[in-house]
Design an enzyme around this catalytic site. Sequence first.
Site, PDB file in Angstrom:
ATOM      1  N   GLY A 233      50.121  61.369  54.936  1.00  0.00           N
ATOM      2  CA  GLY A 233      50.730  61.685  56.407  1.00  0.00           C
ATOM      3  C   GLY A 233      50.760  63.308  56.645  1.00  0.00           C
TER       4      GLY A 233
ATOM      5  N   LYS B  51      61.551  50.159  56.060  1.00  0.00           N
ATOM      6  CA  LYS B  51      61.770  51.319  55.104  1.00  0.00           C
ATOM      7  C   LYS B  51      62.991  51.128  54.088  1.00  0.00           C
TER       8      LYS B  51
ATOM      9  N   ARG C 162      57.013  68.320  66.322  1.00  0.00           N
ATOM     10  CA  ARG C 162      57.442  67.102  66.709  1.00  0.00           C
ATOM     11  C   ARG C 162      56.465  66.492  67.403  1.00  0.00           C
TER      12      ARG C 162
ATOM     13  N   HIS D  23      64.826  64.885  62.051  1.00  0.00           N
ATOM     14  CA  HIS D  23      64.615  66.205  62.157  1.00  0.00           C
ATOM     15  C   HIS D  23      63.301  66.610  62.775  1.00  0.00           C
TER      16      HIS D  23
ATOM     17  N   TYR E 125      61.188  48.974  62.212  1.00  0.00           N
ATOM     18  CA  TYR E 125      60.997  50.126  61.125  1.00  0.00           C
ATOM     19  C   TYR E 125      62.084  50.168  60.093  1.00  0.00           C
TER      20      TYR E 125
ATOM     21  N   GLN F 232      54.232  54.309  60.308  1.00  0.00           N
ATOM     22  CA  GLN F 232      54.421  54.084  61.521  1.00  0.00           C
ATOM     23  C   GLN F 232      55.702  54.454  61.561  1.00  0.00           C
TER      24      GLN F 232
ATOM     25  N   GLU G 170      67.791  55.854  59.609  1.00  0.00           N
ATOM     26  CA  GLU G 170      67.671  54.473  60.364  1.00  0.00           C
ATOM     27  C   GLU G 170      68.017  53.197  59.736  1.00  0.00           C
TER      28      GLU G 170
ATOM     29  N   GLY H 253      51.024  64.602  59.979  1.00  0.00           N
ATOM     30  CA  GLY H 253      52.272  64.460  60.652  1.00  0.00           C
ATOM     31  C   GLY H 253      53.002  65.615  60.545  1.00  0.00           C
ATOM     32  N   GLN H 254      54.284  65.616  61.358  1.00  0.00           N
ATOM     33  CA  GLN H 254      55.218  66.944  61.295  1.00  0.00           C
ATOM     34  C   GLN H 254      55.625  67.281  59.989  1.00  0.00           C
TER      35      GLN H 254
ATOM     36  N   THR I 265      65.361  56.797  55.240  1.00  0.00           N
ATOM     37  CA  THR I 265      65.550  57.299  56.678  1.00  0.00           C
ATOM     38  C   THR I 265      66.852  56.675  56.961  1.00  0.00           C
TER      39      THR I 265
ATOM     40  N   LEU J  59      54.614  60.573  53.011  1.00  0.00           N
ATOM     41  CA  LEU J  59      55.335  60.523  54.249  1.00  0.00           C
ATOM     42  C   LEU J  59      54.713  59.987  55.376  1.00  0.00           C
ATOM     43  N   ALA J  60      53.297  59.351  54.851  1.00  0.00           N
ATOM     44  CA  ALA J  60      52.516  58.346  56.029  1.00  0.00           C
ATOM     45  C   ALA J  60      53.501  57.331  56.372  1.00  0.00           C
TER      46      ALA J  60
HETATM   47  P1  NAP Z   1      54.987  61.601  61.659  1.00  0.00           P
HETATM   48  O1  NAP Z   1      54.725  62.966  62.450  1.00  0.00           O
HETATM   49  O2  NAP Z   1      54.796  60.455  62.828  1.00  0.00           O
HETATM   50  O3  NAP Z   1      53.899  61.439  60.603  1.00  0.00           O
HETATM   51  C1  NAP Z   1      53.600  60.268  60.033  1.00  0.00           C
HETATM   52  C2  NAP Z   1      52.129  60.557  59.625  1.00  0.00           C
HETATM   53  O4  NAP Z   1      51.336  59.446  58.973  1.00  0.00           O
HETATM   54  C3  NAP Z   1      51.182  60.536  61.008  1.00  0.00           C
HETATM   55  O5  NAP Z   1      50.233  61.451  60.703  1.00  0.00           O
HETATM   56  C4  NAP Z   1      50.150  58.978  60.848  1.00  0.00           C
HETATM   57  O6  NAP Z   1      48.890  59.047  61.245  1.00  0.00           O
HETATM   58  C5  NAP Z   1      50.352  59.032  59.438  1.00  0.00           C
HETATM   59  N1  NAP Z   1      50.064  57.655  59.161  1.00  0.00           N
HETATM   60  C6  NAP Z   1      50.609  56.446  59.652  1.00  0.00           C
HETATM   61  N2  NAP Z   1      50.101  55.329  59.482  1.00  0.00           N
HETATM   62  C7  NAP Z   1      49.081  55.607  58.241  1.00  0.00           C
HETATM   63  C8  NAP Z   1      48.213  55.122  57.469  1.00  0.00           C
HETATM   64  N3  NAP Z   1      48.237  53.744  57.564  1.00  0.00           N
HETATM   65  N4  NAP Z   1      47.332  55.694  56.647  1.00  0.00           N
HETATM   66  C9  NAP Z   1      47.507  57.067  56.616  1.00  0.00           C
HETATM   67  N5  NAP Z   1      48.413  57.830  57.423  1.00  0.00           N
HETATM   68  C10 NAP Z   1      49.147  57.139  58.144  1.00  0.00           C
HETATM   69  O7  NAP Z   1      56.355  61.389  61.056  1.00  0.00           O
HETATM   70  P2  NAP Z   1      57.357  62.748  60.312  1.00  0.00           P
HETATM   71  O8  NAP Z   1      58.282  62.902  61.617  1.00  0.00           O
HETATM   72  O9  NAP Z   1      56.518  63.647  60.013  1.00  0.00           O
HETATM   73  O10 NAP Z   1      57.943  61.929  59.361  1.00  0.00           O
HETATM   74  C11 NAP Z   1      57.563  61.755  58.029  1.00  0.00           C
HETATM   75  C12 NAP Z   1      58.091  60.770  57.159  1.00  0.00           C
HETATM   76  O11 NAP Z   1      59.375  60.972  57.235  1.00  0.00           O
HETATM   77  C13 NAP Z   1      57.819  59.357  57.710  1.00  0.00           C
HETATM   78  O12 NAP Z   1      57.648  58.513  56.773  1.00  0.00           O
HETATM   79  C14 NAP Z   1      59.037  58.948  58.826  1.00  0.00           C
HETATM   80  O13 NAP Z   1      58.977  57.611  58.757  1.00  0.00           O
HETATM   81  C15 NAP Z   1      60.041  59.599  57.656  1.00  0.00           C
HETATM   82  N6  NAP Z   1      61.281  60.109  58.170  1.00  0.00           N
HETATM   83  C16 NAP Z   1      61.169  60.862  59.694  1.00  0.00           C
HETATM   84  C17 NAP Z   1      62.406  61.413  60.109  1.00  0.00           C
HETATM   85  C18 NAP Z   1      62.282  62.363  61.013  1.00  0.00           C
HETATM   86  O14 NAP Z   1      63.244  62.580  61.922  1.00  0.00           O
HETATM   87  N7  NAP Z   1      61.257  63.199  61.277  1.00  0.00           N
HETATM   88  C19 NAP Z   1      63.419  61.080  59.639  1.00  0.00           C
HETATM   89  C20 NAP Z   1      63.480  60.149  58.544  1.00  0.00           C
HETATM   90  C21 NAP Z   1      62.299  59.735  58.039  1.00  0.00           C
HETATM   91  P3  NAP Z   1      48.734  59.205  62.971  1.00  0.00           P
HETATM   92  O15 NAP Z   1      48.796  60.587  63.274  1.00  0.00           O
HETATM   93  O16 NAP Z   1      47.163  58.717  62.871  1.00  0.00           O
HETATM   94  O17 NAP Z   1      49.494  58.044  63.221  1.00  0.00           O
HETATM   95  O1  G4F Z   2      63.775  60.386  69.212  1.00  0.00           O
HETATM   96  P1  G4F Z   2      63.655  58.986  68.860  1.00  0.00           P
HETATM   97  O2  G4F Z   2      62.428  58.155  69.105  1.00  0.00           O
HETATM   98  O3  G4F Z   2      64.103  58.943  67.449  1.00  0.00           O
HETATM   99  P2  G4F Z   2      64.795  57.740  66.422  1.00  0.00           P
HETATM  100  O4  G4F Z   2      64.654  56.437  66.930  1.00  0.00           O
HETATM  101  O5  G4F Z   2      66.277  58.107  65.940  1.00  0.00           O
HETATM  102  O6  G4F Z   2      63.933  57.842  65.077  1.00  0.00           O
HETATM  103  C1  G4F Z   2      63.544  59.122  64.477  1.00  0.00           C
HETATM  104  O7  G4F Z   2      64.679  59.282  63.375  1.00  0.00           O
HETATM  105  C2  G4F Z   2      64.570  58.394  62.402  1.00  0.00           C
HETATM  106  C3  G4F Z   2      65.790  58.988  61.649  1.00  0.00           C
HETATM  107  O8  G4F Z   2      66.857  58.462  61.867  1.00  0.00           O
HETATM  108  C4  G4F Z   2      62.952  58.341  61.616  1.00  0.00           C
HETATM  109  F1  G4F Z   2      63.350  57.683  60.567  1.00  0.00           F
HETATM  110  C5  G4F Z   2      62.064  57.865  62.735  1.00  0.00           C
HETATM  111  O9  G4F Z   2      60.882  57.824  61.951  1.00  0.00           O
HETATM  112  C6  G4F Z   2      62.105  58.916  63.939  1.00  0.00           C
HETATM  113  O10 G4F Z   2      61.730  60.146  63.625  1.00  0.00           O
HETATM  114  O11 G4F Z   2      65.031  58.256  69.580  1.00  0.00           O
HETATM  115  C7  G4F Z   2      66.215  58.995  69.383  1.00  0.00           C
HETATM  116  C8  G4F Z   2      67.260  58.518  70.471  1.00  0.00           C
HETATM  117  C9  G4F Z   2      67.225  56.778  70.409  1.00  0.00           C
HETATM  118  O12 G4F Z   2      68.624  56.499  70.322  1.00  0.00           O
HETATM  119  C10 G4F Z   2      66.547  56.272  71.583  1.00  0.00           C
HETATM  120  O13 G4F Z   2      67.233  55.162  72.225  1.00  0.00           O
HETATM  121  O14 G4F Z   2      66.845  58.632  71.861  1.00  0.00           O
HETATM  122  C11 G4F Z   2      66.868  57.547  72.596  1.00  0.00           C
HETATM  123  N1  G4F Z   2      66.121  57.637  73.678  1.00  0.00           N
HETATM  124  C12 G4F Z   2      66.483  57.772  75.071  1.00  0.00           C
HETATM  125  N2  G4F Z   2      65.434  57.695  75.785  1.00  0.00           N
HETATM  126  C13 G4F Z   2      64.919  57.762  73.395  1.00  0.00           C
HETATM  127  C14 G4F Z   2      64.359  57.644  74.998  1.00  0.00           C
HETATM  128  N3  G4F Z   2      63.954  57.986  72.585  1.00  0.00           N
HETATM  129  C15 G4F Z   2      62.726  57.924  72.868  1.00  0.00           C
HETATM  130  N4  G4F Z   2      61.747  58.172  71.958  1.00  0.00           N
HETATM  131  N5  G4F Z   2      62.123  58.182  74.278  1.00  0.00           N
HETATM  132  C16 G4F Z   2      63.063  57.788  75.277  1.00  0.00           C
HETATM  133  O15 G4F Z   2      62.446  58.111  76.577  1.00  0.00           O
END
Ligand code: NAP
Ligand code: G4F
Length: 338
Positions: free
Chosen positions: A9, A154, A185, A180, A150, A84, A128, A12-13, A126, A81-82
């Site tokens: 991944g 996880k 993002r 984060h 999701y 969905q 979540e 990704g971010q 996560t 980190l990869a």
């Molecule tokens: P992100 O920006 O969505 O990055 C995930 C990356 O994984 C994307 O580049 C995606 O590619 C790639 N990917 C998805 N399916 C794949 C596959 N089958 N093979 C290879 N690559 C694949 O997510 P992030 O925010 O950087 O988060 C990194 C990790 O931390 C994720 O596992 C997420 O679930 C977890 N996480 C994130 C947060 C958060 O708040 N950011 C919090 C807790 C946990 P595409 O661009 O092609 O889709």
């Molecule tokens: O930004 P979100 O889509 O993030 P969510 O669902 O919290 O998930 C993110 O954080 C997780 C860690 O807790 C990661 F594991 C996951 O990969 C991802 O990075 O939504 C945040 C909140 C939700 O409650 C959602 O219902 O915002 C609310 N929301 C309200 N309106 C919306 C919207 N979310 C999105 N994406 N789009 C809206 O229009």
Amino acid sequence: MLKKAIITGINGQDGAYLANFLLSKNYKVYGFYRRNSSNDFWRLKYFDILNKVTVIDLDITEQLEVHYYLNKIKPDEIYNLAAQSFVQSSFNNPYQTTIINSLAVLFFLETIKTLKLDTSFYQASTSEMFGNINSTKQNEKSGFNPRSPYGVSKLYSHNMCLNYREAFNMDTYSGILFNHESPLRGYEFVTRKITNFLASYYTNRNDKLHLGNLYAKRDWGFAGEYVEVMWEMINKKKDFDYVVGTGRTTTIKKFIEFCLNYLEINYQWTGEGVKEKCIDKKTGKAFIEISKEHYRPTEVNYLKADITKLKKDLKWEPKIKVQELAVMMMKSDLLRNK
Ligand code: NAP
Ligand code: G4F
């Protein structure tokens, strides 16, 4: 000898921030990414590191390819980190979400085990996974009650990492990271959706932003800081699972207000439920409205991290607060819109 790390991944971010961080620690970095029609490595280009990492076109669900590359590279560390990673999408694509977020992790663990690799494995768990539990803060001992495909997917991989650690003495780590964000993002996540919209609204004063639930609370921190903890966990080897967050929680509505105040846009909220709107006092028109389609079938209402263990073991605390984060993202999107 340079240490070798694989980041899945990398496009990704977190992948981009972590790659940049590991390069600064003198690692040889390999990045797995999956090809898509618009791959332009924009996040790696942001750090100007595309030519400093070895990117490999590999979908992590390709079991034989994963086996081939792990055997060839024999990495010291793997950061998985990869994923969905978009919760909303997991309700529409639960199968795909499970294959990527759960089964692919199992492939990695089995491959490390059968090849007898001396590799530390970091899993991106996560907050979540907590879902809606009845506690004011969540920590490593809290129960899990995931509320989305999701979150369920996880939790499977989180538990598999634990099992392979206990059953086969493998060096696996799970960072239970709370939300984060950053200027890198994805645009579908709510913070970026807001800052991206407001940056263009600021100059054009037209168009409308449609959002869902404004009252869910999230513990938002800065991605650039959180990737350092991933490395610290693997390298300090104090314990295997850590909750990573800020210990503060904020509604989506409050996040919007941080941005509007920074932009000095005078606003007023009116109405309730799906009729709630934000009015621009200058134009008298609504520019933020609620759309039912953005509500989730099941929501996580409240997340707030208890990072006592992280502070104690790794002496780590986040510096950037949510308001600064909102301003950082706003500034970056304004600059991009110029
Ligand atoms: P992100 O920006 O969505 O990055 C995930 C990356 O994984 C994307 O580049 C995606 O590619 C790639 N990917 C998805 N399916 C794949 C596959 N089958 N093979 C290879 N690559 C694949 O997510 P992030 O925010 O950087 O988060 C990194 C990790 O931390 C994720 O596992 C997420 O679930 C977890 N996480 C994130 C947060 C958060 O708040 N950011 C919090 C807790 C946990 P595409 O661009 O092609 O889709
Ligand atoms: O930004 P979100 O889509 O993030 P969510 O669902 O919290 O998930 C993110 O954080 C997780 C860690 O807790 C990661 F594991 C996951 O990969 C991802 O990075 O939504 C945040 C909140 C939700 O409650 C959602 O219902 O915002 C609310 N929301 C309200 N309106 C919306 C919207 N979310 C999105 N994406 N789009 C809206 O229009």
